[in-house]
Design an enzyme around this catalytic site. Structure first.
Site, PDB file in Angstrom:
ATOM      1  N   HIS A   1     -30.707 -46.726  -1.335  1.00  0.00           N
ATOM      2  CA  HIS A   1     -31.967 -47.150  -1.953  1.00  0.00           C
ATOM      3  C   HIS A   1     -31.649 -47.954  -3.216  1.00  0.00           C
ATOM      4  O   HIS A   1     -30.848 -47.512  -4.053  1.00  0.00           O
ATOM      5  CB  HIS A   1     -32.821 -45.925  -2.298  1.00  0.00           C
ATOM      6  CG  HIS A   1     -34.125 -46.323  -2.915  1.00  0.00           C
ATOM      7  ND1 HIS A   1     -35.165 -46.866  -2.183  1.00  0.00           N
ATOM      8  CD2 HIS A   1     -34.534 -46.305  -4.195  1.00  0.00           C
ATOM      9  CE1 HIS A   1     -36.153 -47.155  -2.999  1.00  0.00           C
ATOM     10  NE2 HIS A   1     -35.802 -46.824  -4.222  1.00  0.00           N
TER      11      HIS A   1
ATOM     12  N   SER B   1     -28.531 -46.242  -5.202  1.00  0.00           N
ATOM     13  CA  SER B   1     -28.153 -44.850  -4.926  1.00  0.00           C
ATOM     14  C   SER B   1     -27.948 -44.649  -3.434  1.00  0.00           C
ATOM     15  O   SER B   1     -28.728 -45.164  -2.621  1.00  0.00           O
ATOM     16  CB  SER B   1     -29.279 -43.893  -5.351  1.00  0.00           C
ATOM     17  OG  SER B   1     -29.695 -44.118  -6.679  1.00  0.00           O
TER      18      SER B   1
HETATM   19  C1  GAR Z   1     -30.927 -52.963   0.756  1.00  0.00           C
HETATM   20  O1  GAR Z   1     -31.075 -53.530  -0.506  1.00  0.00           O
HETATM   21  C2  GAR Z   1     -31.275 -51.493   0.727  1.00  0.00           C
HETATM   22  O2  GAR Z   1     -30.916 -50.882  -0.464  1.00  0.00           O
HETATM   23  C3  GAR Z   1     -32.761 -51.531   0.904  1.00  0.00           C
HETATM   24  O3  GAR Z   1     -32.974 -52.533   1.869  1.00  0.00           O
HETATM   25  C4  GAR Z   1     -31.971 -53.540   1.725  1.00  0.00           C
HETATM   26  C5  GAR Z   1     -31.387 -53.833   3.082  1.00  0.00           C
HETATM   27  O4  GAR Z   1     -30.485 -54.886   3.020  1.00  0.00           O
HETATM   28  N1  GAR Z   1     -33.291 -50.282   1.325  1.00  0.00           N
HETATM   29  C6  GAR Z   1     -34.453 -49.781   0.906  1.00  0.00           C
HETATM   30  O5  GAR Z   1     -35.185 -50.372   0.146  1.00  0.00           O
HETATM   31  C7  GAR Z   1     -34.798 -48.418   1.468  1.00  0.00           C
HETATM   32  N2  GAR Z   1     -35.847 -47.815   0.716  1.00  0.00           N
HETATM   33  P1  GAR Z   1     -29.568 -55.242   4.244  1.00  0.00           P
HETATM   34  O6  GAR Z   1     -30.471 -55.313   5.479  1.00  0.00           O
HETATM   35  O7  GAR Z   1     -28.986 -56.579   3.922  1.00  0.00           O
HETATM   36  O8  GAR Z   1     -28.519 -54.166   4.378  1.00  0.00           O
END
Ligand code: GAR
Length: 217
Positions: free
Chosen positions: A110, A137
């Site tokens: 997150h 986190s």
């Molecule tokens: C990441 O920044 C992750 O931390 C967030 O989504 C993005 C996915 O990026 N997750 C959340 O917000 C969950 N609550 P990615 O598809 O490039 O891995």
């Protein structure tokens, strides 16, 4: 024998890519058995295909309730008998039944220093609140949104000229370091979850988890 995991995504899948890269480079002894997305156009599905990983799309819009969606997801995940389920940008609220089924064996990442900024738009909210630092986190998933035991955090300064986009970039590069590290710890059984308590090297983790520094690598 490598450690079987299933990764759930909704979007770009850059965290998935970090896991793929580290396992190909031999830094992470896991086998990604499948990648599942709730969106057919998630770019992460292409990344999985390029790495010869089986993919599934379970479109939440085709289900009349969260319970039915999660039940289908669970059926597909469990076919692979993973030892760990990794939520990597999987943007769905989970039912209690689903979260409990994977209790102690499902991780999420997150983009905030939990317990601050649960939910969405974390980068903008941190800037708007005048925070000096922000971060990311990794935590065990519990039924309550973004509230499970925190394992590992990494932080970065918020510069006066940072925008939500520039901050997201900084946080993303930290995500790609700490998520594979947490998965590695779990696969090596250094990170465990016993009787509702997250343990690292058999000691209860502090409330905010471990703060990342390079010496941990
Ligand atoms: C990441 O920044 C992750 O931390 C967030 O989504 C993005 C996915 O990026 N997750 C959340 O917000 C969950 N609550 P990615 O598809 O490039 O891995």
């Amino acid at each position: 024998m490598s450690f079987p995991i299933v990764v759930l995504i909704s979007g770009s899948g850059s965290n998935l890519q970090a896991l793929i890269d580290q396992s190909l480079q031999g830094q992470l002894n896991v086998r990604i058995c499948a990648v599942i997305s709730n969106k057919a156009d998630a770019y992460g599905l292409e990344r999985a295909k390029l790495a010869d990983i089986p993919t599934h799309t379970v479109d939440h819009k085709l289900f009349s309730s969260r319970e039915e969606f999660d039940a289908e997801l669970q059926t597909i995940i469990d076919q692979y008998e993973p030892k760990l389920v990794v939520l990597a940008g999987f943007m769905r609220i989970l039912t209690e039944t689903f979260a409990k089924h994977y209790e102690g064996r499902m991780l999420n990442i997150h983009p905030s220093l939990l317990p601050k900024y649960k939910g969405l738009n974390t980068h903008q909210r941190a800037i708007g609140a005048g925070e000096k630092e922000h971060g990311v986190s990794v935590h065990f998933v519990s039924p309550e949104l973004d509230a499970g035991s925190v394992i590992l955090q990494a932080s970065t300064e918020i510069a006066p000229d940072d925008t939500a986009e520039s901050l997201a970039k900084k946080v993303h590069s930290l995500e790609h370091i700490i998520y594979p590290l947490a998965v590695k710890w779990f696969s090596e059984e250094r990170l465990t979850f016993q009787k509702g308590i997250a343990l690292f090297d058999e000691k209860a983790l502090p409330e905010n988890g471990i703060l990342y520094n390079q010496a941990l690598l």
